[in-house]
Design a protein around this motif. Structure first.
Motif, PDB file in Angstrom:
ATOM      1  N   ARG B  69       0.841  -1.202   0.000  1.00  0.00           N
ATOM      2  CA  ARG B  69       0.000   0.000   0.000  1.00  0.00           C
ATOM      3  C   ARG B  69       0.870   1.244   0.000  1.00  0.00           C
ATOM      4  NH1 ARG B  69      -3.855   0.253   4.843  1.00  0.00           N
ATOM      5  NH2 ARG B  69      -4.399   2.250   3.938  1.00  0.00           N
ATOM      6  N   ALA B  70       1.930   1.200   0.830  1.00  0.00           N
ATOM      7  CA  ALA B  70       2.826   2.358   0.913  1.00  0.00           C
ATOM      8  C   ALA B  70       3.510   2.604  -0.422  1.00  0.00           C
ATOM      9  CB  ALA B  70       3.853   2.143   2.016  1.00  0.00           C
ATOM     10  N   LEU B  71       3.915   1.537  -1.075  1.00  0.00           N
ATOM     11  CA  LEU B  71       4.588   1.679  -2.364  1.00  0.00           C
ATOM     12  C   LEU B  71       3.654   2.304  -3.395  1.00  0.00           C
ATOM     13  CD1 LEU B  71       7.278   0.963  -3.722  1.00  0.00           C
ATOM     14  CD2 LEU B  71       6.259  -1.173  -4.455  1.00  0.00           C
ATOM     15  N   LEU B 227       8.144  12.982  -4.194  1.00  0.00           N
ATOM     16  CA  LEU B 227       8.291  11.557  -3.905  1.00  0.00           C
ATOM     17  C   LEU B 227       8.701  11.323  -2.463  1.00  0.00           C
ATOM     18  CD1 LEU B 227      10.143  10.293  -7.070  1.00  0.00           C
ATOM     19  CD2 LEU B 227       7.953   9.487  -6.246  1.00  0.00           C
ATOM     20  N   ARG B 228       9.334  12.319  -1.841  1.00  0.00           N
ATOM     21  CA  ARG B 228       9.858  12.117  -0.504  1.00  0.00           C
ATOM     22  C   ARG B 228       8.885  12.578   0.558  1.00  0.00           C
ATOM     23  NH1 ARG B 228      15.666  14.727  -1.121  1.00  0.00           N
ATOM     24  NH2 ARG B 228      14.386  16.484  -1.722  1.00  0.00           N
ATOM     25  N   MET B 272      13.617   4.197  -5.601  1.00  0.00           N
ATOM     26  CA  MET B 272      12.540   4.756  -6.425  1.00  0.00           C
ATOM     27  C   MET B 272      12.866   6.189  -6.817  1.00  0.00           C
ATOM     28  SD  MET B 272       8.652   5.582  -5.295  1.00  0.00           S
ATOM     29  CE  MET B 272       7.973   3.969  -5.241  1.00  0.00           C
ATOM     30  N   VAL B 273      13.308   6.988  -5.832  1.00  0.00           N
ATOM     31  CA  VAL B 273      13.601   8.389  -6.123  1.00  0.00           C
ATOM     32  C   VAL B 273      14.741   8.500  -7.123  1.00  0.00           C
ATOM     33  CG1 VAL B 273      14.373  10.572  -5.156  1.00  0.00           C
ATOM     34  CG2 VAL B 273      12.771   9.173  -3.888  1.00  0.00           C
ATOM     35  N   THR B 274      15.781   7.674  -6.939  1.00  0.00           N
ATOM     36  CA  THR B 274      16.922   7.724  -7.849  1.00  0.00           C
ATOM     37  C   THR B 274      16.500   7.358  -9.258  1.00  0.00           C
ATOM     38  OG1 THR B 274      18.298   7.016  -6.012  1.00  0.00           O
ATOM     39  CG2 THR B 274      19.282   6.929  -8.193  1.00  0.00           C
TER      40      THR B 274
END
Lengths: 273, 295, 400
Positions: B69-71, B227-228, B272-274
């Motif tokens: 869910r978090a993803l 995203l963060r 993910m952010v990268t």
């Protein structure tokens, strides 16, 4: 044509109204909560105007030990981190303005650092700081160092333009007169970039003052203001939380309103998530 | 990538100033790397530590439905937030750049959400969107039903989180786009007007294409930041309400006292952010190169 | 010039300053005892004045730091490796099992005369591998908090509770966030059906989870994220009429002017096997890295006397050892807690408790919020952990 321009004017008016209401109404509600008894704030339906006034919440901000020390700690951490970040940022910005290699290195580092999420850094950083002995310190020195690191990009990008604008001829003239590069930097470049340095200091100060994530994880018990406000809010202390929130706004709002024009172009640089 | 608008210049090449420049680059970069990158790398190593080197921490995460869910939310919420920021930011930027409606009051009001510390905005938003908060109070006054703005079972909560997250940051996007709008030469607008283009046509064929570099730049910066997301969801809904990777990691660390699993979750967020950040930068570079080739 | 004048002033005053400083050398600075307690900031101030006797007797300054239990545990963990700053820490009962490695044994500190102050169960929870590592400090247990204006007759049995939930959807709340508080709300249901945390597949456990599944559709929506303070704020605002919480909840409501006029406490509804409530609260420990361990031990001995405990209950309203005086306002506020005193039960203090608890939290949430069938929820989550964890069950219904 007439209908369309009138429709546009109406849309503009609606947008303006929305912006002003969205900015002002919440602040009014917060102010109201800070001067009314909590019993009133818990009432349902909510009161839109204060029925009773009280200064108890503001008094508690100044009387409660924890609040006072949090204010001092926030001030200290923000001041120290702004100073360090501006100094290091000035160094980086100067090098970047004078060499394309330095520019590439600087930009890659800054961009790379930006990609790091706070949570991925803060948890292991806490462990490292604890080993060194400055985790959760009463002075907040560990947090000040972290804030300095995340503020360097802001400072560097603010100062880059100022340094790049200094004419090379002045530096070369001083060089011919026998001044060493470090002397040129200190006595010519820094004074000429005074205004940008002030802007950088202020931006870094605000960045640290507002920062929540690292502050929450690194200063667990000796808190700064943002995590303290968070705890007051989720602990159901509406009155003190509202008073504290209002007080927290003062430095940031004054500065941003005063700095308005200077902010454009430098707001893109800083982010502390 | 070059900093827009200012070309770098070279000083007279000599050893002393080169030495100084080296120091001036190395010291700040080492400082940033030591304080930020090294701990993250340490976290990466520790995420593979479960009583000895293993992938167990990640396997535990993949077994947890809340992780997934978090993803998902960590993609949905930033995406929604960026869209709202840009639509609103562009509208505000256009409105404030048009000379007629220039007003200090509106400008200040537009910047105000950014001036206020994020935690203060979130505190405000919480009191507004509570089940018995101001918004439902206003709805009740108007005779309407209360809405579950932050209820964990309701999709409305995701929408509320997106709205609040975007609101704080819209002024920044607005300023970035305003800077871009101001670089569009008036002659283009004149030419379009002479050609008989209406407002919408001008907007679509003149404003947007000229604004593209600013939009792309702002998209990358704001996208990576969005995203963060952390404090917004933490304050409004708690780690279980609208879970995102950062609050999920935080609750593993704080509630469950499981630091290694927490670091594993944070590493997935970093990955993910990268990926999205680097992908975005590459796409932007390709985009500007195409543009250059066309010109 | 101004600068010159300043220098002159400094030179002239320096001898005076030196004399003053020399005079101050006489008395040595008092020692400082640093205590980290899980109290609210205003409670910390009251605690500070409560210990003024100890301060003057021992010529020390006691510094009370108000923090949360998890913050204290983290601080203890990170300070274990380096130099410590805390002499005494208060830890949550649920974390005693894993924290005892960082704490000094206290068998020598606690005299036999101090033992009767708390129940055997309370001391058992602090004893690990037959050594005493903690002393009870602020024992608490949960009771039912209800809005007596909306609910004049609070439910006393499971059936009545279920009927209340059906008649007033959204007005009953459980603390369902993924943390220990969920265990404290739900475990009493398991206990009063005859089950326990160490045998998750016993019929009693399943029966309790079945009951909770019946309640689930009518619980307040936010139960999935509620914690002690957020559900308390919802009760204060009237979104919630019944929930379960610790004694500080009544203190909070009283401070906001909402108790006893709107809210009161009552006993937790009885289940098929009687009543039960979870023991919780703070235990004091002396960290291995404490800078003043002797002073800390003296403080513990000061606390563990009947006089001090009576004073504690009078001045701070902590009734873990001494109940409130009959007829007082506190007796009315804490009536539910007094009623639950005979039914307090501790969670197991074993090393692996946090793993077991984590799996229980997932099972509970699966049943309450994800419509999972109790047997499969248990199977997939808790059974493995319970098998791995050797539980020391505590006996139900000890008198406090």
């Amino acid at each position: 044509m007439n209908i369309r321009s009138r429709a546009l004017a109406a849309a503009r008016f609606a947008l303006s109204a929305f912006v002003i209401v969205a900015a002002v109404l919440p602040l009014y509600l917060l102010a109201k909560q800070s001067v009314t008894p909590e019993l009133e704030t818990f009432a349902w339906p909510p009161h839109w105007t204060p029925h009773h006034l009280t200064l108890a919440h503001f008094i508690s901000v100044f009387e409660v030990n924890e609040l006072r020390s949090a204010v001092l700690r926030s001030l200290g951490v923000a001041a120290v981190s702004a100073a360090i970040a501006t100094l290091l940022g000035a160094m980086l910005a100067h090098a970047m303005a004078r060499s394309s290699i330095a520019q590439r290195i600087g930009l890659s580092t800054v961009s790379g650092i930006r990609l790091l999420p706070m949570i991925a850094v803060a948890i292991p950083l806490g462990i490292i700081l604890a080993t060194v002995g400055i985790y959760d310190s009463p002075s907040g020195i560990g947090l000040a160092i972290v804030h300095a690191a995340i503020a360097i990009p802001t400072a560097a990008l603010t100062l880059y333009a100022a340094f790049a604008a200094i004419p090379l001829e002045i530096e070369e003239a001083a060089w011919i007169d026998g001044a060493s590069p470090i002397r040129i930097f200190l006595t010519i470049d820094l004074p000429m970039a005074r205004a940008s340095i002030a802007t950088a200091l202020i931006l870094c100060f605000i960045l640290s003052w507002d920062e929540f994530g690292f502050a929450l994880l690194v200063q667990q018990t000796n808190r700064t203001l943002p995590p303290l406000l968070y705890y007051y809010t989720v602990f159901g202390n509406v009155g003190p939380a509202s008073a504290l929130a209002l007080l927290m706004m003062i430095p940031a709002v004054c500065v941003v309103v005063a700095l308005g024009p200077a902010l454009r172009g430098t707001l893109t640089a800083g982010s502390s998530r | 990538m070059r900093l827009c608008g200012i070309r770098s210049r070279f000083t007279t090449v000599n050893a002393a100033s080169k030495r100084l420049r080296t120091v001036f680059v190395v010291v700040p970069c080492i400082f940033m790397i030591a304080m930020l990158l090294l701990p993250a790398l340490n976290g990466l190593l520790l995420s593979f530590d479960h009583h000895g080197p293993s992938l167990a921490n990640y396997r535990i995460l993949f077994d947890d439905s809340m992780f997934w869910r978090a993803l998902g939310n960590n993609l949905l919420v930033p995406f929604g937030s960026v869209i709202v920021e840009f639509v609103l930011g562009l509208a505000l930027a256009l409105m404030l750049t048009a000379r007629r409606s220039r007003s200090a009051l509106i400008e200040t009001a537009a910047i105000l959400p950014f001036a206020i510390p994020e935690i203060v905005i979130l505190t405000l938003a919480r009191y507004i969107f509570l089940p018995r908060g101001y918004l439902n109070g206003a709805l009740a006054m108007a005779g309407m039903h209360a809405l579950p703005w932050l209820s964990p079972r309701s999709p409305l909560a995701t929408f509320t989180v997106i709205l609040v997250d975007a609101w704080h940051v819209t002024p920044v996007v607005m300023l970035m786009l305003m800077a871009g709008l101001q670089t569009i030469p008036d002659e283009l607008y004149e030419a379009a007007r002479l050609d008989g283009a209406g407002t919408f046509a001008t907007f679509w064929f003149v404003t947007i294409p000229m604004l593209m570099p600013a939009i792309v730049g702002a998209l990358i910066l704001r996208g990576i930041d969005a995203l963060r997301i952390f404090s917004t969801v933490l304050v409004l809904t708690g780690p279980e309400g609208v879970p995102v990777l950062s609050t999920y990691s935080y609750s593993l660390w704080d509630d469950a006292q499981k630091p290694h699993e927490a670091m594993a979750a944070s590493m997935i967020l970093a990955l993910m952010v990268t990926m999205i950040g680097v992908g975005g930068l590459l796409a932007a570079r390709r985009f500007s190169r195409d543009d250059g080739a066309r010109a | 010039m101004k600068a010159m004048r300043a220098v002159h002033l400094l030179c002239r005053s320096t001898p005076l300053l030196l004399i003053l400083l020399a005079g101050c050398q006489g008395s040595p600075p008092p020692d400082q005892l640093n205590i980290a307690l899980a109290v609210f900031p205003d409670e910390a101030a009251r605690y500070g004045s409560f210990v003024s006797d100890f301060e003057s007797q021992h010529h020390v300054h006691v510094k009370v730091l108000a923090q949360t239990y998890s913050d204290i545990l983290q601080a203890m963990r990170v300070q274990a490796g380096s130099h410590g700053a805390l002499d005494l820490v208060e830890l949550d009962l649920a974390t005693l099992g894993e924290a005892h490695g960082y704490a000094q044994p206290l068998d020598a500190v606690v005299s036999p005369s101090a033992r009767p102050l708390f129940s055997k169960e309370a001391w058992d929870a602090a004893t690990i591998d037959r050594r005493l590592y903690f002393v009870p400090h602020r024992l608490m247990w949960q009771a039912m908090i209800y809005n007596h204006v909306e609910v004049p007759n609070p439910p006393a049995t499971w059936n009545e509770l279920e009927r209340f939930a059906r008649d007033h959807p959204g007005k009953l709340a459980l603390k369902g966030a993924r943390y220990e508080g969920a265990i404290c709300d739900v475990m009493p249901f398991i206990w009063t059906a005859g089950g326990n945390e160490c045998t998750p597949d016993a019929p009693g456990s399943i029966r309790a989870l079945d009951f909770l599944q019946q309640l689930a559709p009518n619980l307040n929506d936010e139960s999935a994220v509620f914690r002690e303070m957020s559900v308390l704020e919802a009760q204060a605002r009237g979104s919630v009429w019944i929930h379960f919480n610790w004694p500080f909840a009544m203190g909070y409501l009283h401070a906001k002017g909402l108790a006893p006029n709107v809210n009161l406490s009552a006993a937790i509804p009885a289940g098929p096997d009687g009543r039960a409530t979870a023991l919780g609260g703070g235990y004091l420990a002396i960290p291995n890295s404490a800078p003043h361990p002797k002073l800390a031990a003296e403080f513990i001995q000061y606390l563990l006397t009947a006089d001090t405990q009576a004073k504690l209950s009078r001045e701070l309203g902590w009734y873990g050892s001494v109940p409130p005086a009959p007829g007082s306002e506190d007796a009315q506020l804490y009536a539910g807690y007094t009623a639950m005193r005979p039914y307090v039960r501790a969670r197991p203090t074993v090393d692996c408790y946090s793993d077991l608890s984590d799996q229980w939290r997932r099972a509970i949430r699966a049943v309450l919020f994800d419509d999972a069938v109790p047997t499969s929820a248990i199977a997939s989550n808790v059974l493995n952990a319970a098998d791995r964890c050797v539980c020391a069950e505590s006996a139900p219904g000890s008198q406090l």
